[in-house]
Motif scaffolding. Structure first.
Motif, mmCIF file in Angstrom:
data_model
loop_
_atom_site.group_PDB
_atom_site.id
_atom_site.type_symbol
_atom_site.label_atom_id
_atom_site.label_comp_id
_atom_site.label_asym_id
_atom_site.label_seq_id
_atom_site.Cartn_x
_atom_site.Cartn_y
_atom_site.Cartn_z
ATOM 1 N N ASN A 56 7.484 -7.218 23.550
ATOM 2 C CA ASN A 56 7.433 -6.894 22.126
ATOM 3 C C ASN A 56 8.371 -5.728 21.835
ATOM 4 O O ASN A 56 8.694 -4.933 22.717
ATOM 5 N N SER A 57 8.776 -5.598 20.594
ATOM 6 C CA SER A 57 9.590 -4.445 20.206
ATOM 7 C C SER A 57 8.724 -3.189 20.174
ATOM 8 O O SER A 57 7.488 -3.264 20.083
ATOM 9 N N LEU A 58 9.373 -2.037 20.224
ATOM 10 C CA LEU A 58 8.642 -0.773 20.143
ATOM 11 C C LEU A 58 7.915 -0.672 18.806
ATOM 12 O O LEU A 58 6.736 -0.254 18.763
ATOM 13 N N ASP A 59 8.565 -1.061 17.725
ATOM 14 C CA ASP A 59 7.930 -0.978 16.404
ATOM 15 C C ASP A 59 6.675 -1.839 16.342
ATOM 16 O O ASP A 59 5.660 -1.436 15.748
ATOM 17 N N TYR A 60 6.732 -3.016 16.948
ATOM 18 C CA TYR A 60 5.569 -3.909 16.934
ATOM 19 C C TYR A 60 4.396 -3.276 17.677
ATOM 20 O O TYR A 60 3.260 -3.266 17.181
ATOM 21 N N ASN A 61 4.677 -2.726 18.857
ATOM 22 C CA ASN A 61 3.603 -2.111 19.647
ATOM 23 C C ASN A 61 3.058 -0.864 18.967
ATOM 24 O O ASN A 61 1.846 -0.608 18.993
ATOM 25 N N LEU A 62 3.938 -0.078 18.349
ATOM 26 C CA LEU A 62 3.461 1.099 17.615
ATOM 27 C C LEU A 62 2.598 0.678 16.426
ATOM 28 O O LEU A 62 1.625 1.365 16.071
ATOM 29 N N GLY A 63 2.939 -0.460 15.819
ATOM 30 C CA GLY A 63 2.123 -0.972 14.712
ATOM 31 C C GLY A 63 0.706 -1.295 15.161
ATOM 32 O O GLY A 63 -0.265 -0.997 14.453
ATOM 33 N N ILE A 64 0.566 -1.905 16.343
ATOM 34 C CA ILE A 64 -0.776 -2.206 16.875
ATOM 35 C C ILE A 64 -1.542 -0.920 17.145
ATOM 36 O O ILE A 64 -2.738 -0.808 16.832
ATOM 37 N N ILE A 65 -0.858 0.068 17.729
ATOM 38 C CA ILE A 65 -1.504 1.347 18.034
ATOM 39 C C ILE A 65 -1.975 2.027 16.743
ATOM 40 O O ILE A 65 -3.109 2.521 16.637
ATOM 41 N N CYS A 66 -1.102 2.055 15.730
ATOM 42 C CA CYS A 66 -1.455 2.712 14.470
ATOM 43 C C CYS A 66 -2.626 2.010 13.771
ATOM 44 O O CYS A 66 -3.520 2.668 13.214
ATOM 45 N N LYS A 67 -2.624 0.695 13.812
ATOM 46 C CA LYS A 67 -3.707 -0.051 13.180
ATOM 47 C C LYS A 67 -5.028 0.197 13.900
ATOM 48 O O LYS A 67 -6.088 0.326 13.264
ATOM 49 N N SER A 68 -4.979 0.296 15.236
ATOM 50 C CA SER A 68 -6.203 0.489 16.020
ATOM 51 C C SER A 68 -6.787 1.882 15.838
ATOM 52 O O SER A 68 -8.016 2.060 15.855
ATOM 53 N N LEU A 69 -5.929 2.897 15.655
ATOM 54 C CA LEU A 69 -6.395 4.287 15.625
ATOM 55 C C LEU A 69 -6.218 4.941 14.252
ATOM 56 O O LEU A 69 -6.419 6.155 14.123
ATOM 57 N N ASN A 70 -5.863 4.130 13.248
ATOM 58 C CA ASN A 70 -5.681 4.646 11.890
ATOM 59 C C ASN A 70 -4.634 5.766 11.860
ATOM 60 O O ASN A 70 -4.857 6.848 11.317
ATOM 61 N N LEU A 71 -3.474 5.474 12.450
ATOM 62 C CA LEU A 71 -2.380 6.436 12.494
ATOM 63 C C LEU A 71 -1.208 5.924 11.669
ATOM 64 O O LEU A 71 -1.229 4.789 11.166
ATOM 65 N N LYS A 72 -0.191 6.733 11.544
ATOM 66 C CA LYS A 72 1.041 6.328 10.868
ATOM 67 C C LYS A 72 2.234 6.848 11.659
ATOM 68 O O LYS A 72 2.111 7.783 12.466
ATOM 69 N N THR A 73 3.396 6.248 11.449
ATOM 70 C CA THR A 73 4.630 6.699 12.098
ATOM 71 C C THR A 73 5.584 7.242 11.049
ATOM 72 O O THR A 73 5.659 6.712 9.932
ATOM 73 N N THR A 74 6.272 8.298 11.409
ATOM 74 C CA THR A 74 7.296 8.882 10.553
ATOM 75 C C THR A 74 8.545 9.117 11.389
ATOM 76 O O THR A 74 8.467 9.779 12.440
ATOM 77 N N SER A 75 9.672 8.576 10.954
ATOM 78 C CA SER A 75 10.924 8.729 11.698
ATOM 79 C C SER A 75 11.754 9.847 11.092
ATOM 80 O O SER A 75 11.960 9.890 9.869
ATOM 81 N N SER A 76 12.227 10.767 11.941
ATOM 82 C CA SER A 76 13.031 11.885 11.459
ATOM 83 C C SER A 76 13.856 12.462 12.592
ATOM 84 O O SER A 76 13.308 12.808 13.656
ATOM 85 N N GLN A 77 15.184 12.537 12.390
ATOM 86 C CA GLN A 77 16.105 13.175 13.334
ATOM 87 C C GLN A 77 15.937 12.630 14.767
ATOM 88 O O GLN A 77 15.864 13.381 15.722
ATOM 89 N N GLY A 78 15.861 11.311 14.867
ATOM 90 C CA GLY A 78 15.774 10.682 16.176
ATOM 91 C C GLY A 78 14.383 10.692 16.784
ATOM 92 O O GLY A 78 14.188 10.217 17.914
ATOM 93 N N LYS A 79 13.387 11.218 16.075
ATOM 94 C CA LYS A 79 12.012 11.252 16.567
ATOM 95 C C LYS A 79 11.146 10.250 15.818
ATOM 96 O O LYS A 79 11.398 9.955 14.646
ATOM 97 N N ILE A 80 10.142 9.732 16.509
ATOM 98 C CA ILE A 80 9.128 8.892 15.871
ATOM 99 C C ILE A 80 7.815 9.649 16.011
ATOM 100 O O ILE A 80 7.243 9.736 17.103
ATOM 101 N N LEU A 81 7.361 10.229 14.917
ATOM 102 C CA LEU A 81 6.166 11.064 14.943
ATOM 103 C C LEU A 81 4.930 10.238 14.667
ATOM 104 O O LEU A 81 4.854 9.536 13.657
ATOM 105 N N LEU A 82 3.947 10.321 15.583
ATOM 106 C CA LEU A 82 2.646 9.672 15.391
ATOM 107 C C LEU A 82 1.668 10.715 14.870
ATOM 108 O O LEU A 82 1.499 11.785 15.477
ATOM 109 N N SER A 83 1.017 10.390 13.744
ATOM 110 C CA SER A 83 0.073 11.345 13.161
ATOM 111 C C SER A 83 -1.034 10.592 12.450
ATOM 112 O O SER A 83 -0.960 9.370 12.232
ATOM 113 N N ASN A 84 -2.087 11.316 12.048
ATOM 114 C CA ASN A 84 -3.183 10.706 11.301
ATOM 115 C C ASN A 84 -2.693 10.182 9.959
ATOM 116 O O ASN A 84 -1.832 10.810 9.318
ATOM 117 N N ARG A 85 -3.239 9.053 9.574
ATOM 118 C CA ARG A 85 -2.824 8.436 8.304
ATOM 119 C C ARG A 85 -3.272 9.310 7.123
ATOM 120 O O ARG A 85 -4.385 9.807 7.135
#
Length: 319
Positions: A290-319
């Motif tokens: 799977n792509s990284l975005d797809y797997n991160l989507g599953i993680i975010c849905k399971s733990l009620n998180l969100k992703t934010t992309s900035s300056q080459g980083k993908i930040l995982l945080s609470n929704r």
């Protein structure tokens, strides 16, 4: 660069030159390997220099007498005594380099390099042992491997399935860490000054400096050359095996560990700044295909998180 390395080994470099040498060593595994070989040559030359019976002064006088007997007398400015030592060191160094070259070509010093590149690589060694190298892993094995079962792991993840041979132990060196086995299966991850060994079957002995631990199935040790500790632990997840199984198997796995593995697998920069989010655990199975975005989507849905992309980083945080 060779001249600078000689100065470095003689402790005659400035702080700036020390930094230059260290940066050169760190920028490429081949540079590190070259420096290690260079150091061995130097150590050999020092041993030969201590045992040499050559009288430099007598040799110089003999040479001078022979040349002045055949030519008109000229003013000769003799070399300083200190220079004789340098000439001797240079000569011995060249001798040692020649000896090293011969040993590297025909002796047990000859190693065959193996690089995985951008694909997982499976390699069968001459003794029948099978290695699975994760992407970008680099190692070398002795050319006479059936007699000298030695491996140098320069970087990366490698799973070893070792053919048993009690008379000839299987030895892996990862910088200053040594792993010794007879016949077993285990994973070694070496990156920078960090080394991790996880055992699946059999018994593995791991040494660092004057310490040694014995690992059994399901146990692991992680060595940091900064603190030098050898601490044996129970292995609690199967993330290390993702490049063989092509699955991220999560069993109450901390999200911080998941992010580290995803970064390795996808060459990404997933960051978790909130300590509470780092400690969240997840139990599921994700596919490497799977792509990284797809797997991160599953993680975010399971733990009620969100992703934010900035300056080459993908930040995982609470929704």
């Amino acid at each position: 660069m060779d001249e600078l390395l000689v100065k470095f080994l003689l402790n005659e470099t400035s702080a700036r030159e020390n930094t230059e040498v260290q940066q050169w060593i760190d920028q490429d595994p081949a540079n590190k390997s070259y420096f290690e070989h260079f150091s061995r040559i130097w150590e050999t030359s020092k041993k030969l220099e201590r045992t040499s019976t050559v009288d430099e002064e007598a040799a110089w006088l003999k040479f001078k007498a022979k040349t002045t007997a055949e030519k008109p007398e000229v003013k000769v400015i003799p070399l300083k005594r200190k220079t004789y030592g340098w000439l001797k060191i240079a000569a011995v160094f060249l001798l040692a380099a020649g000896a090293w070259g011969t040993w590297a070509l025909f002796g047990q010093g000859s190693y065959v390099s193996v690089e995985a590149g951008q694909q997982v690589l499976v390699k069968t060694l001459p003794d029948g042992s099978v290695l699975t190298l994760n992407k970008r892993s680099v190692l070398s094995f002795a050319s006479n491997f059936k007699e000298h079962r030695s491996i140098h792991l320069l970087q990366g993840d490698v799973f070893f399935s070792v053919t048993p041979n009690k008379k000839k132990p299987f030895i892996i060196e990862a910088n200053k860490v040594s792993v010794k086995v007879v016949g077993t299966s285990f994973n070694v991850k070496h990156s920078g000054k960090q080394t991790e060994v996880i055992v699946e079957t059999g018994i593995v002995k791991v040494s660092y400096k004057n310490e040694q631990v014995e690992l059994h199935p399901g146990e692991k040790v992680r060595i940091s050359e900064e603190n030098g500790a050898l601490t044996k632990q129970q292995n609690t997840d199967q993330l290390y095996n993702y490049y063989r199984s092509r699955l991220f198997i999560l069993q109450n796995t901390p999200l911080s560990s998941v992010a580290t593995t995803l970064n390795d697998a996808y060459q990404a920069n997933v960051v978790i700044e909130d300590p509470k989010v780092q400690q969240l655990t997840l139990s599921t199975t994700l596919k490497l295909d799977n792509s990284l975005d797809y797997n991160l989507g599953i993680i975010c849905k399971s733990l009620n998180l969100k992703t934010t992309s900035s300056q080459g980083k993908i930040l995982l945080s609470n929704r």
